[in-house]
Scaffold this motif. Structure first.
Motif, PDB file in Angstrom:
ATOM      1  N   LYS A 153       0.817  -1.219   0.000  1.00  0.00           N
ATOM      2  CA  LYS A 153       0.000   0.000   0.000  1.00  0.00           C
ATOM      3  C   LYS A 153       0.856   1.277   0.000  1.00  0.00           C
ATOM      4  N   ARG A 154       2.110   1.165   0.426  1.00  0.00           N
ATOM      5  CA  ARG A 154       2.969   2.353   0.494  1.00  0.00           C
ATOM      6  C   ARG A 154       3.371   2.837  -0.887  1.00  0.00           C
ATOM      7  N   THR A 155       3.664   1.912  -1.805  1.00  0.00           N
ATOM      8  CA  THR A 155       4.145   2.306  -3.143  1.00  0.00           C
ATOM      9  C   THR A 155       3.225   1.802  -4.262  1.00  0.00           C
ATOM     10  N   ARG A 156       1.983   1.473  -3.910  1.00  0.00           N
ATOM     11  CA  ARG A 156       1.061   0.906  -4.908  1.00  0.00           C
ATOM     12  C   ARG A 156       0.830   1.860  -6.078  1.00  0.00           C
ATOM     13  N   GLY A 157       0.659   3.127  -5.803  1.00  0.00           N
ATOM     14  CA  GLY A 157       0.411   4.082  -6.873  1.00  0.00           C
ATOM     15  C   GLY A 157       1.554   4.131  -7.868  1.00  0.00           C
ATOM     16  N   ALA A 158       2.797   4.123  -7.364  1.00  0.00           N
ATOM     17  CA  ALA A 158       3.962   4.174  -8.242  1.00  0.00           C
ATOM     18  C   ALA A 158       4.051   2.921  -9.109  1.00  0.00           C
ATOM     19  N   PHE A 159       3.711   1.766  -8.529  1.00  0.00           N
ATOM     20  CA  PHE A 159       3.791   0.514  -9.290  1.00  0.00           C
ATOM     21  C   PHE A 159       2.756   0.483 -10.418  1.00  0.00           C
ATOM     22  N   ILE A 160       1.525   0.886 -10.106  1.00  0.00           N
ATOM     23  CA  ILE A 160       0.491   0.888 -11.158  1.00  0.00           C
ATOM     24  C   ILE A 160       0.836   1.946 -12.206  1.00  0.00           C
ATOM     25  N   ALA A 161       1.337   3.099 -11.753  1.00  0.00           N
ATOM     26  CA  ALA A 161       1.727   4.154 -12.687  1.00  0.00           C
ATOM     27  C   ALA A 161       2.870   3.696 -13.587  1.00  0.00           C
ATOM     28  N   ALA A 162       3.796   2.899 -13.032  1.00  0.00           N
ATOM     29  CA  ALA A 162       4.923   2.402 -13.829  1.00  0.00           C
ATOM     30  C   ALA A 162       4.438   1.470 -14.941  1.00  0.00           C
ATOM     31  N   VAL A 163       3.415   0.649 -14.635  1.00  0.00           N
ATOM     32  CA  VAL A 163       2.818  -0.203 -15.669  1.00  0.00           C
ATOM     33  C   VAL A 163       2.238   0.671 -16.779  1.00  0.00           C
TER      34      VAL A 163
END
Length: 535
Positions: A158-168
């Protein structure tokens, strides 16, 4: 809520960033790389298709696709994408993310190749088969949207979820850039081999028969990245959230994630049964309960994605027309067919390199710091500002090309460091697991409806309203590029307003956002808060 959280989901939420996160980004991201390449590479070759298949020896200008044909070639893939987003989004919640993921990828590979092999004895035959295969290509691409977003959100912490989805999603930028680079390389190779005169000097000789291979090669190469990742997609385990909360198999969820996280996780079948039997976790998509809890969220994600894609796809698909209108690309009669492809590819590659790609990665870097809501609001606002900056002094830009390109590049930057990224991310975070893929598919389909409006509408709207010599052959009078830019600015401003319906999900678990672990009384008190913008 924390007491009700399954150990396997808690382990995912709190996991440190590990190698499997980056593996998942690459595997899911290569699908988006392919999506963007396939959707946008058509804009690089539509002028060439017109020259090859609609050549008129008596015309002072090169052949162009008739209005209905141009609309079909540009827009048919979006019709397929819209259908695929709805169908595969629903199927992903019924059969599982992993099973459906492989289907979409193979459909993309097969139809990319088939698009380049479009056959027929006359122009109508070639265009008809091209449109047929691009519809089904779009259908496969459509499935990739909800599945990639859902898989990444359910794998991430949950801490870096946004960055991971954005990277996709950021792989879309590389797909657009690669499409331009491939077109540059292919056209440059043909240009060095076939040095022929411009159309104004030799109408028939300006388009060599071998030019037909250019667009076919560009389209077919879209199959390569998708084919290379198929094996790895099939090796990914099903997400624990689907296995536990939808399939209700705690043992398999724990076993799969124990291997992925390399820790021992206890299976909690009794807790799974208890969670999934709650009334709060059994309402359907078309129920009053869903409308009460998530109705405004769905309105927010669908409207903002719809409004964003009107502007985003208008800009991307018709860059060549805008650049031609301001004189950055020379007039068509002064070039041969291969030279025109090269010039268009060079212009679009420059915009992608300077504006499109950096915007995506600014989102990756900052989304878990400043939040989804702020980035989306800021992106829509600056898109509005820069569109007005292009439209109001439009006649000034026709003689100051560099300034126009810089301003135009900023609109792409803030689209991608803004709503083009966040509209993809948020629907994968705020809905319950059993409806997550479906709701993301609905939101994405609304976006593609906007893309269809942009693809079909801008084609006609951008035609000159006063000077028939500045219209493409066969088109009625439109409102002109300047007024079309005003319309896109208005669309972006509406996006600012509807963003206030979208909740902030930064730093919160998926179950906290959807309320799947909360008791009925808690959910009732939390519902208004979830619908509000962050403080």
């Amino acid at each position: 809520m924390a007491g009700d959280q399954l150990q396997v989901l808690n382990a995912l939420d709190l996991a440190k960033t590990q190698w499997y996160h980056f593996t998942a980004i690459v595997i899911a991201g290569m699908g988006f790389f392919t999506d963007a390449y396939d959707l946008f590479c058509i804009s690089l070759v539509t002028k060439l298709l017109g020259r090859i298949y609609y050549f008129d020896r008596d015309s002072p200008t090169p052949g162009t696709l008739p209005p209905n044909v141009a609309a079909a070639v540009n827009g048919v893939a979006f019709c397929g994408t819209l259908s695929g987003q709805l169908f595969f989004g629903w199927l992903g919640d019924k059969l599982g993310r992993k099973k459906v993921y492989g289907m979409t990828l193979m459909l993309m590979v097969i139809c990319s190749i088939a698009s380049g092999l479009s056959f027929g004895h006359d122009p109508m035959g070639v265009i008809a088969t091209l449109c047929f295969f691009r519809f089904w290509l779009g259908f496969g691409i459509g499935g990739d949207y909800p599945l990639s977003a859902t898989i990444m959100s359910e794998y991430a912490n949950k801490r870096t979820r946004g960055a991971f989805i954005a990277a996709v999603f950021a792989m879309q930028g590389f797909g657009i850039l690669t499409g331009g680079i491939v077109a540059l390389i292919v056209s440059a190779a043909f240009k060095s081999r076939f040095d022929v005169p411009a159309y104004q000097f030799d109408r028939a000789g300006s388009t060599v028969s071998q030019a037909d291979y250019i667009w076919r090669i560009i389209l077919m190469l879209g199959a390569l990245p998708a084919a290379l990742t198929y094996y790895w997609r099939m090796k990914m385990p099903e997400t624990a959230r689907y296995t536990a909360l939808v399939a209700k198999n705690a043992k398999k969820a724990a076993a799969d994630m124990s291997k992925v996280l390399q820790v021992d996780i206890v299976e909690e079948q009794a807790k799974v049964e208890q969670l999934t039997m709650k009334e709060a976790n059994s309402f359907g998509l078309f129920s009053m309960e869903f409308a009460r809890r998530h109705g405004l969220h769905l309105v927010g994600t669908t409207t903002t994605w719809f409004l964003l894609d009107i502007a985003f796809y208008s800009q991307n698909l018709f860059q060549k027309d805008i650049f031609s209108a301001i004189g950055w690309i020379p007039k068509a009669p002064t070039m041969n067919a291969i030279e025109e492809v090269f010039r268009i590819a060079r212009a679009q590659t420059l915009i992608a390199l300077c504006g499109t790609v950096p915007g995506y990665w600014f989102t990756v870097a900052l989304i878990d710091t400043i939040g989804r809501f702020t980035i989306q609001l800021m992106g829509f606002f600056f898109m509005t500002v820069f569109m007005l900056g292009l439209a109001i002094p439009y006649h000034h830009w026709t003689t100051h090309h560099i300034g126009f390109v810089v301003m135009y590049g900023f609109t792409f930057f803030f689209a991608n460091f803004g709503p083009n990224s966040t509209t993809f991310i948020v629907p994968a975070e705020i809905f319950p697991a059993r409806l997550r893929s479906t709701c993301h598919g609905i939101s994405a389909a609304a976006g593609k409806a906007g893309a269809i409006v942009g693809a079909f509408g801008f084609l006609y709207a951008a035609q000159s309203s006063t000077d028939p010599t500045k219209r493409d052959k066969g088109y009625p009078a439109g409102i002109g590029v300047r007024n079309a830019l005003f319309v896109l600015a208005a669309s972006n401003f509406l996006g600012v307003i509807f963003t206030f319906l979208v909740p902030e999900s930064k730093g919160r678990s998926l179950e906290e956002m959807s309320g799947e672990n909360e008791e009925e009384e808690q959910m009732e008190s939390a519902a208004p808060h979830n619908r509000a913008m962050p403080a």
